[in-house]
Design a protein around this motif. Structure first.
Motif, PDB file in Angstrom:
ATOM      1  N   GLN A  38       0.826  -1.208   0.000  1.00 49.57           N
ATOM      2  CA  GLN A  38       0.000   0.000   0.000  1.00 49.57           C
ATOM      3  C   GLN A  38       0.861   1.259   0.000  1.00 49.57           C
ATOM      4  N   GLU A  39       1.864   1.325   0.865  1.00 50.17           N
ATOM      5  CA  GLU A  39       2.718   2.507   0.950  1.00 50.17           C
ATOM      6  C   GLU A  39       3.597   2.687  -0.293  1.00 50.17           C
ATOM      7  N   ALA A  40       3.834   1.588  -1.018  1.00 49.19           N
ATOM      8  CA  ALA A  40       4.660   1.652  -2.227  1.00 49.19           C
ATOM      9  C   ALA A  40       3.821   1.935  -3.475  1.00 49.19           C
ATOM     10  N   GLY A  41       2.600   2.371  -3.278  1.00 50.32           N
ATOM     11  CA  GLY A  41       1.741   2.690  -4.423  1.00 50.32           C
ATOM     12  C   GLY A  41       1.100   1.454  -5.033  1.00 50.32           C
ATOM     13  N   ASN A  42       0.765   0.489  -4.182  1.00 43.89           N
ATOM     14  CA  ASN A  42       0.127  -0.766  -4.589  1.00 43.89           C
ATOM     15  C   ASN A  42       0.999  -1.596  -5.526  1.00 43.89           C
ATOM     16  N   LYS A  43       2.285  -1.626  -5.225  1.00 38.62           N
ATOM     17  CA  LYS A  43       3.203  -2.495  -5.967  1.00 38.62           C
ATOM     18  C   LYS A  43       3.124  -3.906  -5.394  1.00 38.62           C
ATOM     19  N   PRO A  44       3.369  -4.910  -6.222  1.00 35.83           N
ATOM     20  CA  PRO A  44       3.444  -6.271  -5.684  1.00 35.83           C
ATOM     21  C   PRO A  44       4.677  -6.434  -4.800  1.00 35.83           C
ATOM     22  N   VAL A  45       4.600  -7.387  -3.873  1.00 33.21           N
ATOM     23  CA  VAL A  45       5.698  -7.650  -2.946  1.00 33.21           C
ATOM     24  C   VAL A  45       6.082  -9.119  -3.053  1.00 33.21           C
ATOM     25  N   LEU A  46       7.369  -9.367  -3.190  1.00 30.59           N
ATOM     26  CA  LEU A  46       7.888 -10.723  -3.131  1.00 30.59           C
ATOM     27  C   LEU A  46       8.469 -10.889  -1.733  1.00 30.59           C
ATOM     28  N   LEU A  47       7.882 -11.788  -0.959  1.00 33.70           N
ATOM     29  CA  LEU A  47       8.268 -11.979   0.431  1.00 33.70           C
ATOM     30  C   LEU A  47       8.948 -13.335   0.592  1.00 33.70           C
ATOM     31  N   ALA A  48      10.144 -13.324   1.155  1.00 31.95           N
ATOM     32  CA  ALA A  48      10.831 -14.557   1.541  1.00 31.95           C
ATOM     33  C   ALA A  48      10.844 -14.579   3.055  1.00 31.95           C
ATOM     34  N   MET A  49      10.264 -15.627   3.642  1.00 34.83           N
ATOM     35  CA  MET A  49      10.187 -15.657   5.105  1.00 34.83           C
ATOM     36  C   MET A  49      10.509 -17.037   5.658  1.00 34.83           C
ATOM     37  N   ALA A  50      11.307 -17.010   6.724  1.00 31.66           N
ATOM     38  CA  ALA A  50      11.636 -18.216   7.476  1.00 31.66           C
ATOM     39  C   ALA A  50      11.502 -17.833   8.945  1.00 31.66           C
ATOM     40  N   LEU A  51      10.341 -18.135   9.520  1.00 26.62           N
ATOM     41  CA  LEU A  51       9.988 -17.622  10.847  1.00 26.62           C
ATOM     42  C   LEU A  51       9.889 -18.727  11.893  1.00 26.62           C
TER      43      LEU A  51
END
Length: 158
Positions: A124-137
């Protein structure tokens, strides 16, 4: 003699006006692309290490022209990779719905929930750009996700 700007890739300090360096200047005496890129990086990136609820955590955020990459790890590896895509439905451009797709790793409901909660604000803050998320939680509690969100916010590049 007139001194021209130095090239960060060349071993010499400056060029003389008598003849431009073949490595760094073309016939128009324009700086090489390498020198121009050094002044304005194409990709902006920030990294942060923090202990979140007793767990050492690394976050890296990188802004590309068409998307944002966010890496959040508590294991030292990329883990599951999720594509978070904002899609506008009707006239709701301000708050689009987010679609998540697991590209690599376990495709289970908790992964989608964590992904949306971690990076919805980034998109949302990036102007509705897609996000590629890599997560190891290790910590997937709501409190842990909220704390991770603040670490991500501290690495803002969008």
């Amino acid at each position: 003699m007139e001194q021209l700007p130095s090239c960060p890739q060349a071993p010499h300090v400056a060029h003389e006006a008598a003849g431009p360096c073949v490595k760094c200047f073309d016939a128009t005496r324009a700086p090489c692309p390498t020198a121009a890129m050094a002044a304005n990086p194409i990709v902006m990136s920030k990294q942060r290490e923090e202990v979140v609820h007793g767990v050492p955590t690394e976050v890296v955020c990188t802004a590309f022209s068409n998307s944002i990459l966010v890496v959040v790890t508590q294991y030292g590896k990329m883990g599951t990779i999720v594509y978070v895509d904002p899609s506008t439905v009707g006239d709701n451009v301000v708050r689009p719905s987010l679609t998540t797709k697991v590209l690599l790793g376990k495709d289970e409901p908790l992964v989608h929930v964590c992904a949306k909660n971690l990076v919805a604000f980034v998109s949302q803050e990036a102007g509705n750009k897609p996000v590629l998320l890599a997560m190891a939680l290790k910590d997937k509690t709501m409190e842990g996700i909220q704390a991770l969100r603040e670490v991500i916010r501290s690495c803002q590049v969008w």
